[in-house]
Design a protein around this motif. Sequence first.
Motif, PDB file in Angstrom:
ATOM      1  N   UNK A 175       0.872  -1.201   0.063  1.00  0.00           N
ATOM      2  CA  UNK A 175      -0.070   0.072   0.069  1.00  0.00           C
ATOM      3  C   UNK A 175       0.867   1.446  -0.024  1.00  0.00           C
TER       4      UNK A 175
ATOM      5  N   UNK B  23       1.217   5.336  -0.045  1.00  0.00           N
ATOM      6  CA  UNK B  23       0.669   6.461   0.593  1.00  0.00           C
ATOM      7  C   UNK B  23       1.373   7.714   0.309  1.00  0.00           C
TER       8      UNK B  23
ATOM      9  N   UNK C  55       0.134  12.249   0.346  1.00  0.00           N
ATOM     10  CA  UNK C  55      -0.817  13.159   1.212  1.00  0.00           C
ATOM     11  C   UNK C  55      -1.229  14.382   0.276  1.00  0.00           C
TER      12      UNK C  55
ATOM     13  N   UNK D 116      -6.929  22.884   5.881  1.00  0.00           N
ATOM     14  CA  UNK D 116      -7.397  21.570   6.334  1.00  0.00           C
ATOM     15  C   UNK D 116      -6.605  20.646   5.692  1.00  0.00           C
ATOM     16  N   UNK D 117      -5.881  19.863   6.511  1.00  0.00           N
ATOM     17  CA  UNK D 117      -5.144  18.831   6.029  1.00  0.00           C
ATOM     18  C   UNK D 117      -5.572  17.501   6.180  1.00  0.00           C
ATOM     19  N   UNK D 118      -5.650  16.761   4.999  1.00  0.00           N
ATOM     20  CA  UNK D 118      -6.305  15.534   5.113  1.00  0.00           C
ATOM     21  C   UNK D 118      -5.393  14.366   4.499  1.00  0.00           C
ATOM     22  N   UNK D 119      -5.505  13.265   4.955  1.00  0.00           N
ATOM     23  CA  UNK D 119      -4.678  12.316   4.262  1.00  0.00           C
ATOM     24  C   UNK D 119      -5.362  11.764   3.085  1.00  0.00           C
ATOM     25  N   UNK D 120      -4.474  11.152   2.297  1.00  0.00           N
ATOM     26  CA  UNK D 120      -5.193  10.673   0.821  1.00  0.00           C
ATOM     27  C   UNK D 120      -4.012   9.430   0.546  1.00  0.00           C
ATOM     28  N   UNK D 121      -4.831   8.355   0.717  1.00  0.00           N
ATOM     29  CA  UNK D 121      -4.085   7.105   0.611  1.00  0.00           C
ATOM     30  C   UNK D 121      -4.279   6.824  -0.962  1.00  0.00           C
TER      31      UNK D 121
ATOM     32  N   UNK E  84      -3.896   3.439  -3.563  1.00  0.00           N
ATOM     33  CA  UNK E  84      -3.843   2.004  -3.236  1.00  0.00           C
ATOM     34  C   UNK E  84      -3.493   1.353  -4.663  1.00  0.00           C
TER      35      UNK E  84
ATOM     36  N   UNK F 177      -4.632  -1.793  -5.098  1.00  0.00           N
ATOM     37  CA  UNK F 177      -5.407  -2.820  -4.982  1.00  0.00           C
ATOM     38  C   UNK F 177      -6.837  -2.808  -5.702  1.00  0.00           C
ATOM     39  N   UNK F 178      -7.005  -1.463  -6.380  1.00  0.00           N
ATOM     40  CA  UNK F 178      -8.471  -1.290  -6.844  1.00  0.00           C
ATOM     41  C   UNK F 178      -8.457  -1.770  -8.332  1.00  0.00           C
TER      42      UNK F 178
ATOM     43  N   UNK G 270      -8.260   7.036  -5.345  1.00  0.00           N
ATOM     44  CA  UNK G 270      -7.300   6.317  -4.690  1.00  0.00           C
ATOM     45  C   UNK G 270      -6.718   5.427  -5.469  1.00  0.00           C
TER      46      UNK G 270
END
Lengths: 245, 950
Positions: free
Chosen positions: B1, B3, B5, B19-24, B26, B28-29, B124
């Motif tokens: 996986x 990662x 941001x 505003x800080x948000x994580x964004x992973x 992937x 496995x889509x 993602x």
Amino acid sequence: MAGLELLSDQGYRLDGRKASELRKVQARTSVFAQADGSAYLEQGNTKALAVVYGPHETRGSRSKSLHDRAVINCQYSMATFSTAERKRRPHGDRKSSEMSLHLKQTFEAAVLTELYPRSQIDIYVKILQADGGNYSACVNAATLALVDAGIPMRDYVCACTAGFVEDTPLADLCHAEESGGGTSLALALLPRSGNIALLQMDARLHQDHLDALIEAAMTACKGLSKVLDGVVRQHLEEVSVLIRD
Amino acid sequence: MLKSKTFVKKTRSGGVLKIVREHYLRDDIWCGSEVCKECKDEAPVLQEHACIESNLCSYPHYLIPDTNVVLHQIDILEDPLIRNVIILQIVLQEVRHRSAPVYKRIKDAIHEKEKHFYTFTNEHHRETFIEREQGESANDRNDRAIRVAAKWYTDHLAKKTNGGSLKVVLLTDDRSNKEKAEQYGLIVYRCEEYIKSLIGNPELMDRLALKPDDQNEITGSKLLFPEHLPLSRIQSGIKNGMFLQGTFHANRDNYLEGKVFINREGEEINEVLLQGLQNLNRAVHQDVVAVELFPKEHWVAPSSVVLQDDSPNDEDAEEDETENKLKGEPSDSSVLQPTGRVVGIIKRNWRPFCGMLSQSMIKEATRHLFTPADRRIPRIRIETRQAANLVGQRIMVAIDGWPKNSRYPNGHFVKNLGSAGDKETETEVLLLEHDVPHQPFSQAVLSFLPKMPWSITEEDLKVRADLRHLCVCSVDPPGCTDIDDTLHCRELENGNLEVGVHIADVSHFIRPGNALDQEAASRGTTVYLCGKRIDMVPELLSSNLCSLRSNVERLAFSCIWEMNHNAEILKAHFTKSIINSKASLTYAEAQMRIDDSTMKDDITKSLRGLNRLAKILKGRRIAKGALTLSSPEVRFHIDSETHDPIDLQSKELKETNSMVEEFMLLANISVAQKIYDEFSECALLRKHPSPPPSNYDILIKAAKSRDLNIHTDSAKALADSLNNATVENFPYFNTLLRILATRCMMQAVYFCSGMDSDFHHYGLASPIYTHFTSPIRRYADIIVHRLLAVAINADSTYPDLMDKHKQSALCNNLNYRHKMAQYAQRASVAFHTQLFFKNKGIINEEGFILFVRKNAIIILIPKFGLEGAVFFDNKDKPSPHLSFDSEGPTLKVEEHTFRMFDEVKVTISLDASNIQHQRIRMALIEPVIPGVSVPVPESEPEAKKPKLDC
């Protein structure tokens, strides 16, 4: 505008995780030389710093000390810059004293306090950046700091939050998920024995769902314990290489 | 996986927040295609042989629509022909932000297995995620993300099929996006282009929504409407009080008039009148609009004239004339209403409308006007090539937009429902128009039904009271198959009476939360139309397992009282039980048994006991102030083969009707009290608010005209004065008065006890009330059953049952469904009345004036329970001299004065000149007013003859 969709039909959460996946955890121990033990831990965007002093003689009034075990003194604080809105946070406000109390209860269950009668162990934790799961980040960081200080414990204490959205338990909530209005449960676990050191939940949840939620939180805690164990072992390796030299 | 941001900046009211948000990201889509072996998708959605036959793309292909295509062409995407579509996550998100109804529809399409719609979580996915570049707008980034995802699919599929034939096609209507995509090496078409190329589907073309730049061609250049203000100005205007926000309600009878209901609290004005097309400014019924008030001197009174928009074609010229007619009204300063104009639309509430096509005069024209069945909706201009086929058919049309230079909104064809006048089609229309869910139950729902053959198990016997020995019977209308209540009464050894009401235990079969439960909750109620029943629960339950038929063992929920001979309750007791009904009687049969003194069997004895107690209970209830109201109800005798109504009959009320009703009321009240005692926060109850005094004005006035006084201070006073209000030689007067009183009432509603403090049921004069006795046909009863079951420890609870907010939401749905079911029922009766009169030709009948209006009188024909208007102004002829007095209210036509409740004679015929709104036409025969009394020329010969007779 509609509210956020916390769990998509495809099973992905806001940040792209699946329901049972944790955020990325990174940690280091012995970050300060002066303290007896210290650790820095990142759980996603939640960043916590923990420092441990002791065991040492009880400071202040004698009456506080216990004759058969050590007193654990916890202090929790948040940096002014830790949240999106800058806010001065005086010590001893209701929220942080409650959090301090929870931490104290958690570690009283894990540390072998009876080995150090009439003494005191200080744990200071500070949240540098808050993005949900502050309590669990503090517990995990403090565990590492305690290990770093060489204080004997029954087991690692691993903590994790879990929420409940659309009948699915979500592990390790981020801030957006926590503030979404749903249930949030914080659980601190001694993973090897499976004993629960602390369990806390504020919102309403039907009893039928509680087991599933606790189960999800426990699985998450067990996952965390592996990470923490890895951090400790790696640190040990690094240190032992130095000593050998 | 992997990662990474992203940093998103967001501004909220006032301050700027980071505003800080994580964004992973992937890996496995999966791509979701059957072809791909690399992706480990367990159940691939997209087919290998994805063929939609098209001139443009002769190879198998998947479609990727962009956001605007989904938003505007959702009708096309919903077509069963369109399959194998990849909906990107980013598209889905944008749709969600911009239109909730479209979002719901696209989600439904995705869930449908046959459609093969796949959601690709591109945001993602490691390879399709892109970051916003410097200076790039959010929209541009999203467009680029769509292109990147399409490109990824192209390459991915090419690799998997070794450069094979499977391709992806991007659909976009945005020109620059299309160009960029072409440069990028994608196959891209405009939606219109693509749909046109499809082989063998001309009607899909009609469903294409018009794009804004097409609309210019359609309409002339003359500007008809003022511009709508942008949302930002509307919002600031509302904030500083310049504008008011409210829901627009078009007037059913006058297309140039409407009202805006201001739904903000603390506002003095809660209703704004709008008159004239300019002031209505393209608002459509149910839209949320912003209005600006006119200064007081421009306020006018609502006109009570009836105006219909039936100009032959879309000529705009003649409007001025009719508008002048409107303004020419003399206005009385006492009835002036706040008047204003629409300055902007805050939210459109358009849905697909049912109606009919009025074909254009020009034979080859492709643009036609569509007339909706709901008269509050304006006519819609649509483009179609199959107009010839659609004439005389009921069709569905959706509105696309209403440009400011067009007299009518533009729309597109959605669906053909069938030919008008056809019973099936008309029923379909009235179900659709009243939003009654009537599709057959889905497999998912049916899967929760109990397996047949079903029988009572040992376990049931253990936990339930065995009441099979009791002499229980049911009394229902003839032909009833969903019997949900049975009764018994017997004498106990101590001389007291034991009375039991046994209700079908539906909640035993419908478990909370499953698909069956959800479907029932969403339907809310069974809808009874003439000759058709739309079930709330599948037939196996409604007519078999839950129906308490005679001589079979059934599960029931029993409510058992011990009473003395004065019908005073000594003990009440609720239990789940097993019963075996001894007889299913009709009201008439039960009445016969009671009256026939030779019958001495247990059932008859039981009935007699019940009847005696019911009379006492009723007397007590009426003494407390319960109202006996009246509404003219009719039943059709339906021909068993053609299903045409052959006769009409007013409903007769027998003693036994009131007997059953009395015990149902008693059970409902007992249960309401019990569940409220147990769950004060989340009991589902039913209340009937007392109407505001002004509602009674018309009733008081009407009674005064006959020198009678009606007191409306309390329900008791009203009931008493209604009982005393009789006029000699006019036996029907009292019934008329009661019909009128019914119209003054408020609607009874379900509510959750934790959300309200006023529980009173006005009509029944009961402090607390709920619905317990008809769980087969009402969902509210199922909830009440569950609550009661928990209260007596017979069943376990579940989260939603105890959540007062969820319950309150459920109540809102139930209230809405009940209201709509009622409207649908009335519409069905009206339609069958029309059928009936179509077969009968012209009939003469006696009737009574129910209301007096400015240009018409409303007449009730008691024999048919039929209501209709006699108009006094006619388009073709000069109107007679009319003078209206609102105090009486009376209407003077030439020399004759019409008062309320006057007896008149009318001819009734079916006016089929407007096939869409066929209606019953009434024409006056008596009293004779020259030039008025027989205004319909064709009916003259028939009308005159009977006149001579009487």
